[in-house]
Design a protein around this motif. Structure first.
Motif, mmCIF file in Angstrom:
data_model
loop_
_atom_site.group_PDB
_atom_site.id
_atom_site.type_symbol
_atom_site.label_atom_id
_atom_site.label_comp_id
_atom_site.label_asym_id
_atom_site.label_seq_id
_atom_site.Cartn_x
_atom_site.Cartn_y
_atom_site.Cartn_z
ATOM 1 N N TYR A 1 1.520 7.555 15.989
ATOM 2 C CA TYR A 1 0.751 6.339 15.705
ATOM 3 C C TYR A 1 1.567 5.497 14.726
ATOM 4 C CZ TYR A 1 -3.086 3.328 14.263
ATOM 5 O OH TYR A 1 -3.866 2.247 13.987
ATOM 6 N N ASN A 2 2.265 4.494 15.235
ATOM 7 C CA ASN A 2 3.246 3.728 14.462
ATOM 8 C C ASN A 2 2.699 3.079 13.202
ATOM 9 O OD1 ASN A 2 5.288 4.358 16.246
ATOM 10 N ND2 ASN A 2 4.914 2.570 17.517
ATOM 11 N N LEU A 3 1.496 2.589 13.233
ATOM 12 C CA LEU A 3 0.932 1.902 12.066
ATOM 13 C C LEU A 3 0.906 2.811 10.833
ATOM 14 C CD1 LEU A 3 -0.365 -0.711 11.041
ATOM 15 C CD2 LEU A 3 -2.565 0.200 11.781
ATOM 16 N N PHE A 4 0.759 4.108 11.039
ATOM 17 C CA PHE A 4 0.738 5.056 9.923
ATOM 18 C C PHE A 4 2.084 5.108 9.209
ATOM 19 C CE2 PHE A 4 1.062 9.468 8.269
ATOM 20 C CZ PHE A 4 0.017 9.399 7.371
ATOM 21 N N TYR A 5 3.155 4.858 9.927
ATOM 22 C CA TYR A 5 4.505 4.977 9.368
ATOM 23 C C TYR A 5 5.062 3.658 8.842
ATOM 24 C CZ TYR A 5 3.988 9.376 11.669
ATOM 25 O OH TYR A 5 3.502 10.595 12.034
ATOM 26 N N TYR A 6 4.537 2.552 9.312
ATOM 27 C CA TYR A 6 5.046 1.237 8.908
ATOM 28 C C TYR A 6 4.013 0.481 8.091
ATOM 29 C CZ TYR A 6 8.483 2.531 12.335
ATOM 30 O OH TYR A 6 9.441 3.216 13.020
ATOM 31 N N HIS A 7 3.485 1.138 7.078
ATOM 32 C CA HIS A 7 2.404 0.595 6.259
ATOM 33 C C HIS A 7 2.858 -0.521 5.329
ATOM 34 C CE1 HIS A 7 4.062 2.807 2.881
ATOM 35 N NE2 HIS A 7 4.262 3.769 3.749
ATOM 36 N N GLU A 8 4.154 -0.662 5.100
ATOM 37 C CA GLU A 8 4.624 -1.675 4.143
ATOM 38 C C GLU A 8 4.393 -3.098 4.638
ATOM 39 O OE1 GLU A 8 8.169 -0.274 6.567
ATOM 40 O OE2 GLU A 8 6.708 0.736 5.328
ATOM 41 N N TYR A 9 4.052 -3.254 5.911
ATOM 42 C CA TYR A 9 3.834 -4.592 6.450
ATOM 43 C C TYR A 9 2.395 -5.074 6.328
ATOM 44 C CZ TYR A 9 8.457 -3.792 8.251
ATOM 45 O OH TYR A 9 9.787 -3.511 8.355
ATOM 46 N N GLY A 10 1.540 -4.287 5.725
ATOM 47 C CA GLY A 10 0.161 -4.725 5.574
ATOM 48 C C GLY A 10 -0.717 -3.646 4.980
ATOM 49 N N ASP A 11 -1.835 -4.058 4.439
ATOM 50 C CA ASP A 11 -2.806 -3.146 3.858
ATOM 51 C C ASP A 11 -3.966 -3.033 4.842
ATOM 52 O OD1 ASP A 11 -4.267 -1.539 2.226
ATOM 53 O OD2 ASP A 11 -4.788 -3.092 0.783
ATOM 54 N N TYR A 12 -3.816 -2.137 5.805
ATOM 55 C CA TYR A 12 -4.812 -2.013 6.860
ATOM 56 C C TYR A 12 -5.898 -1.020 6.457
ATOM 57 C CZ TYR A 12 -1.036 -4.181 9.465
ATOM 58 O OH TYR A 12 -0.058 -5.035 9.883
ATOM 59 N N PRO A 13 -7.169 -1.419 6.561
ATOM 60 C CA PRO A 13 -8.276 -0.520 6.181
ATOM 61 C C PRO A 13 -8.257 0.806 6.942
ATOM 62 C CG PRO A 13 -9.090 -2.745 6.539
ATOM 63 C CD PRO A 13 -7.647 -2.736 6.965
ATOM 64 N N ILE A 14 -7.779 0.784 8.172
ATOM 65 C CA ILE A 14 -7.748 2.009 8.970
ATOM 66 C C ILE A 14 -6.842 3.069 8.327
ATOM 67 C CG2 ILE A 14 -5.857 1.339 10.509
ATOM 68 C CD1 ILE A 14 -7.466 2.606 12.792
ATOM 69 N N MET B 1 0.846 -1.190 0.000
ATOM 70 C CA MET B 1 0.000 0.000 0.000
ATOM 71 C C MET B 1 0.881 1.240 0.000
ATOM 72 S SD MET B 1 -2.675 1.196 2.880
ATOM 73 C CE MET B 1 -3.521 2.730 2.684
ATOM 74 N N VAL B 2 0.538 2.207 -0.807
ATOM 75 C CA VAL B 2 1.249 3.478 -0.845
ATOM 76 C C VAL B 2 0.578 4.421 0.143
ATOM 77 C CG1 VAL B 2 1.875 5.437 -2.274
ATOM 78 C CG2 VAL B 2 1.891 3.137 -3.245
ATOM 79 N N SER B 3 1.383 5.038 0.970
ATOM 80 C CA SER B 3 0.870 5.979 1.963
ATOM 81 C C SER B 3 1.086 7.403 1.477
ATOM 82 C CB SER B 3 1.594 5.775 3.293
ATOM 83 O OG SER B 3 1.243 6.782 4.200
ATOM 84 N N ILE B 4 0.222 8.297 1.887
ATOM 85 C CA ILE B 4 0.430 9.700 1.552
ATOM 86 C C ILE B 4 1.686 10.219 2.234
ATOM 87 C CG2 ILE B 4 -2.000 10.134 1.101
ATOM 88 C CD1 ILE B 4 -2.160 11.505 3.831
ATOM 89 N N LYS B 5 2.139 9.541 3.262
ATOM 90 C CA LYS B 5 3.362 9.950 3.966
ATOM 91 C C LYS B 5 4.588 9.780 3.071
ATOM 92 C CE LYS B 5 5.223 11.465 7.763
ATOM 93 N NZ LYS B 5 5.128 12.856 8.077
ATOM 94 N N ASP B 6 4.469 9.001 1.994
ATOM 95 C CA ASP B 6 5.586 8.778 1.077
ATOM 96 C C ASP B 6 5.798 9.951 0.114
ATOM 97 O OD1 ASP B 6 6.040 6.287 2.187
ATOM 98 O OD2 ASP B 6 4.771 5.256 0.740
ATOM 99 N N ASN B 7 4.935 10.942 0.155
ATOM 100 C CA ASN B 7 5.022 12.100 -0.746
ATOM 101 C C ASN B 7 5.428 13.349 0.021
ATOM 102 O OD1 ASN B 7 3.984 10.582 -2.952
ATOM 103 N ND2 ASN B 7 1.934 10.842 -2.120
ATOM 104 N N LYS B 8 5.858 14.354 -0.722
ATOM 105 C CA LYS B 8 6.138 15.681 -0.154
ATOM 106 C C LYS B 8 4.996 16.605 -0.563
ATOM 107 C CE LYS B 8 10.372 15.084 1.467
ATOM 108 N NZ LYS B 8 10.854 15.474 2.764
ATOM 109 N N TYR B 9 4.704 17.593 0.284
ATOM 110 C CA TYR B 9 3.577 18.479 0.039
ATOM 111 C C TYR B 9 3.985 19.937 0.209
ATOM 112 C CZ TYR B 9 0.839 14.247 0.209
ATOM 113 O OH TYR B 9 0.356 13.006 -0.059
#
Length: 118
Positions: free
Chosen positions: A79-92, A1-9
């Motif tokens: 909130y750690n899950l937001f930063y370590y998204h590569e370990y799963g595709d969590y609906p939250i 899953m790609v997170s918005i945290k992977d981008n710059k704004y």
């Protein structure tokens, strides 16, 4: 899953007074240069009527760059899950990302396509 945290704004239209009247707080940063930042914290996840997670947006008034982090409500504990998204595709994470993007849209914050995160 790609997170918005992977981008710059960045923010497109910097109207400091409008941002402050919308709930941003202004702080001075003093390092080798003195500059202002604007900070806004808002709920990204609620359990019933209680906020459980918050996002903090930080805008540099000299560069227009935007940074953000997700915290447990009322704390500075990330909130750690937001930063370590590569370990799963969590609906939250989709809910959190969508709520952050809605807030970005409200303040004309866009992805900076000229900068790629390393």
């Amino acid at each position: 899953m790609v997170s918005i945290k992977d981008n710059k704004y960045k923010i497109k239209n910097m109207d400091i007074n409008k941002l402050i009247s919308s709930g941003f707080r202004k702080y001075k940063i003093k390092d080798e240069n003195e500059y202002d930042i604007l900070v806004h914290r808002f709920p990204v996840l609620k359990d019933g009527r209680y906020t459980t997670l918050e996002c903090e947006i930080i805008i540099s008034t000299d560069t227009f760059k935007v940074k953000f982090d997700v915290y447990l409500a009322g704390t500075k504990k990330m909130y750690n899950l937001f930063y370590y998204h590569e370990y799963g595709d969590y609906p939250i994470l989709k809910v959190i990302n969508n709520n952050i993007l809605k807030e970005f849209k409200k303040y004309s914050i866009v992805r900076d396509k000229n900068i790629r995160k390393k």
